[in-house]
Design a protein around this motif. Structure first.
Motif, PDB file in Angstrom:
ATOM      1  N   ALA A  70       7.122  30.397 -10.735  1.00  0.00           N
ATOM      2  CA  ALA A  70       7.579  29.067 -11.159  1.00  0.00           C
ATOM      3  C   ALA A  70       7.308  28.028 -10.075  1.00  0.00           C
ATOM      4  CB  ALA A  70       9.065  29.111 -11.497  1.00  0.00           C
ATOM      5  N   ALA A  71       7.514  28.406  -8.821  1.00  0.00           N
ATOM      6  CA  ALA A  71       7.279  27.473  -7.711  1.00  0.00           C
ATOM      7  C   ALA A  71       5.789  27.122  -7.598  1.00  0.00           C
ATOM      8  CB  ALA A  71       7.774  28.083  -6.404  1.00  0.00           C
ATOM      9  N   GLU A  97      19.799  23.272   0.076  1.00  0.00           N
ATOM     10  CA  GLU A  97      19.286  24.642   0.165  1.00  0.00           C
ATOM     11  C   GLU A  97      17.774  24.638   0.034  1.00  0.00           C
ATOM     12  OE1 GLU A  97      21.264  27.620  -2.170  1.00  0.00           O
ATOM     13  OE2 GLU A  97      23.187  26.630  -2.024  1.00  0.00           O
ATOM     14  N   MET A  98      17.134  23.617   0.594  1.00  0.00           N
ATOM     15  CA  MET A  98      15.702  23.427   0.416  1.00  0.00           C
ATOM     16  C   MET A  98      14.842  24.231   1.390  1.00  0.00           C
ATOM     17  SD  MET A  98      15.440  21.575  -2.187  1.00  0.00           S
ATOM     18  CE  MET A  98      16.338  20.413  -3.207  1.00  0.00           C
ATOM     19  N   HIS A  99      15.463  25.127   2.171  1.00  0.00           N
ATOM     20  CA  HIS A  99      14.664  25.946   3.080  1.00  0.00           C
ATOM     21  C   HIS A  99      13.643  26.795   2.319  1.00  0.00           C
ATOM     22  CE1 HIS A  99      18.199  28.398   1.937  1.00  0.00           C
ATOM     23  NE2 HIS A  99      17.357  29.405   1.960  1.00  0.00           N
ATOM     24  N   ARG A 100      13.943  27.090   1.041  1.00  0.00           N
ATOM     25  CA  ARG A 100      13.002  27.868   0.228  1.00  0.00           C
ATOM     26  C   ARG A 100      11.712  27.104  -0.025  1.00  0.00           C
ATOM     27  NH1 ARG A 100      17.982  27.918  -2.488  1.00  0.00           N
ATOM     28  NH2 ARG A 100      19.075  29.912  -2.513  1.00  0.00           N
ATOM     29  N   LEU A 113      14.197  23.826  -7.299  1.00  0.00           N
ATOM     30  CA  LEU A 113      12.791  23.582  -7.617  1.00  0.00           C
ATOM     31  C   LEU A 113      12.645  22.353  -8.509  1.00  0.00           C
ATOM     32  CD1 LEU A 113       9.887  24.562  -7.382  1.00  0.00           C
ATOM     33  CD2 LEU A 113      10.288  26.056  -9.345  1.00  0.00           C
ATOM     34  N   LEU A 114      13.541  22.219  -9.485  1.00  0.00           N
ATOM     35  CA  LEU A 114      13.529  21.030 -10.337  1.00  0.00           C
ATOM     36  C   LEU A 114      13.819  19.773  -9.513  1.00  0.00           C
ATOM     37  CD1 LEU A 114      15.452  22.346 -13.489  1.00  0.00           C
ATOM     38  CD2 LEU A 114      12.990  21.956 -13.257  1.00  0.00           C
ATOM     39  N   THR A 115      14.743  19.911  -8.556  1.00  0.00           N
ATOM     40  CA  THR A 115      15.066  18.772  -7.696  1.00  0.00           C
ATOM     41  C   THR A 115      13.854  18.355  -6.874  1.00  0.00           C
ATOM     42  OG1 THR A 115      17.363  19.504  -7.528  1.00  0.00           O
ATOM     43  CG2 THR A 115      16.593  17.957  -5.858  1.00  0.00           C
ATOM     44  N   ILE A 116      13.162  19.350  -6.298  1.00  0.00           N
ATOM     45  CA  ILE A 116      11.966  19.071  -5.500  1.00  0.00           C
ATOM     46  C   ILE A 116      10.914  18.368  -6.342  1.00  0.00           C
ATOM     47  CG2 ILE A 116       9.967  20.201  -4.447  1.00  0.00           C
ATOM     48  CD1 ILE A 116      12.076  20.066  -2.482  1.00  0.00           C
ATOM     49  N   PHE A 148      11.354  16.570  -9.040  1.00  0.00           N
ATOM     50  CA  PHE A 148      11.768  15.199  -9.352  1.00  0.00           C
ATOM     51  C   PHE A 148      11.617  14.292  -8.134  1.00  0.00           C
ATOM     52  CE2 PHE A 148      15.034  11.906  -9.205  1.00  0.00           C
ATOM     53  CZ  PHE A 148      14.687  11.173 -10.327  1.00  0.00           C
ATOM     54  N   LEU A 149      12.093  14.768  -6.977  1.00  0.00           N
ATOM     55  CA  LEU A 149      12.031  13.937  -5.774  1.00  0.00           C
ATOM     56  C   LEU A 149      10.592  13.679  -5.359  1.00  0.00           C
ATOM     57  CD1 LEU A 149      14.949  15.429  -3.650  1.00  0.00           C
ATOM     58  CD2 LEU A 149      14.927  13.289  -4.931  1.00  0.00           C
ATOM     59  N   GLY A 150       9.737  14.717  -5.515  1.00  0.00           N
ATOM     60  CA  GLY A 150       8.336  14.529  -5.165  1.00  0.00           C
ATOM     61  C   GLY A 150       7.636  13.544  -6.084  1.00  0.00           C
ATOM     62  N   SER A 151       8.019  13.529  -7.357  1.00  0.00           N
ATOM     63  CA  SER A 151       7.358  12.671  -8.339  1.00  0.00           C
ATOM     64  C   SER A 151       8.001  11.304  -8.469  1.00  0.00           C
ATOM     65  CB  SER A 151       7.366  13.358  -9.709  1.00  0.00           C
ATOM     66  OG  SER A 151       6.707  14.613  -9.663  1.00  0.00           O
ATOM     67  N   PHE A 152       9.351  11.270  -8.421  1.00  0.00           N
ATOM     68  CA  PHE A 152      10.050  10.017  -8.719  1.00  0.00           C
ATOM     69  C   PHE A 152      11.142   9.673  -7.712  1.00  0.00           C
ATOM     70  CE2 PHE A 152       8.663  11.896 -12.763  1.00  0.00           C
ATOM     71  CZ  PHE A 152       7.845  10.874 -13.232  1.00  0.00           C
TER      72      PHE A 152
END
Length: 313
Positions: free
Chosen positions: A141-142, A173-176, A219-222, A224-228
């Motif tokens: 998924a990532a 928890e974005m260390h992943r 992953l969804l947060t990343i 969204f933040l990366g895109s918007f």
């Protein structure tokens, strides 16, 4: 200084002496100048006492102690702030990561000019059902979401250029997803190296099955933040406008139909299109307001302290 080794840990007193000896032996034999940074994420066992003893024996050890458990991401953030090496190596404290991989990781950064190199535990010694299978699904998924062709996003053994860890903000928890954060920050030369995975020698894992659910949500947060993340109005505003136009279109149709086409028909409030119109316009307005509020927050946000350091060595 050539290398900083950053080691976040929680209740790993049994492994710390062995890990320190293993790292020191490997790096000394290769002639590296280095420092080891232990970040104690609120351990309740004797981990800090072991680290304190090691720091008195060696002057290349730094240690940071949180006053409670704040999480691995916060521990890495604190370690990255303290790191001074040209290349930063991260690894777990449970002896499942092999320090003998460090020289090759260092060479990939300095000679092959990678910004970041992520380890890939191709052969794992974990439970197939509890860890291996969920990990494969999570990594698939990532890869699909981020566009990075890495096999093991969550491997603790990674190497970074100094400028990468000083630029990337690891939070929550974005260390992943540090490779994804690095890509979003403009560091595109990201590589991968197959690394040896060791069976856990002491204690038990500190992460349960809930980490996979949390991982997918992060992953969804990343994404969204990366895109918007810098322009929330582009997402919420666009969706709001579309919903409002749909609702307004239904309302216009009902009005024209009642006034000119079918004057003797049912009342507008008795037709389902009326409620579709009403709900669509309300949702559209709410989405637009959400985007507007997001823009305001971006312009007024202040950096908050995310952890509290109790002691440093």
């Amino acid at each position: 200084m050539q290398i900083s080794v950053v080691i976040p840990l929680l209740n790993e007193e049994e492994s710390l002496n062995e890990l320190h000896h293993w790292i020191s032996e490997t790096l000394d034999s290769n002639g590296f100048s280095y420092e080891i940074i232990f970040v104690d994420d609120g351990s309740t066992d004797g981990s800090w006492e072991v680290i304190s003893t090691l720091s008195r024996k060696r002057n290349n050890i730094k240690a940071i102690r949180f006053n409670r458990n704040f999480g691995k991401s916060q521990a890495l953030h604190a370690g990255f702030k303290a790191a001074e090496g040209d290349v930063i190596i991260t690894m777990d404290a449970d002896l499942q990561d092999n320090p003998e991989e460090i020289p090759e990781l260092y060479a990939m950064i300095t000679e092959q000019n990678y910004d970041l190199v992520s380890g890939w535990k191709k052969k794992r010694y974990d439970s197939v059902i509890a860890k291996n299978l969920p990990s494969k699904l999570f990594n698939a998924a990532a890869r699909k979401t981020s566009g990075l062709k890495l096999h093991d996003f969550n491997c603790g053994l990674k190497a970074y250029k100094n400028e990468v860890i000083k630029t990337v903000d690891v939070y929550g928890e974005m260390h992943r997803y540090i490779p994804v954060l690095a890509k979003n920050a403009g560091f595109s030369n990201i590589g991968e190296k197959v690394v040896q995975h060791q069976a856990r020698k002491y204690g038990e894992t500190k992460f349960g099955m809930e980490r996979f659910l949390n991982g997918f949500l992060d992953l969804l947060t990343i994404w969204f933040l990366g895109s918007f993340g810098k322009r929330p109005m582009h997402l919420f505003g666009a969706l709001g406008v579309v919903m409002f136009i749909v609702g307004f279109g239904f309302a216009a149709y009902l009005g024209i139909d009642k006034l000119f086409l079918n004057k003797a028909g049912r009342l507008i409030t008795q037709r389902p299109q009326f409620y579709i119109s009403l709900v669509s316009m309300l949702i559209g307005i709410q989405l637009f307001i959400a985007g507007f509020i997001g823009e305001l927050i971006l312009r007024t946000k202040r950096e908050k302290q995310r952890y509290h350091i109790k002691e440093t060595l």
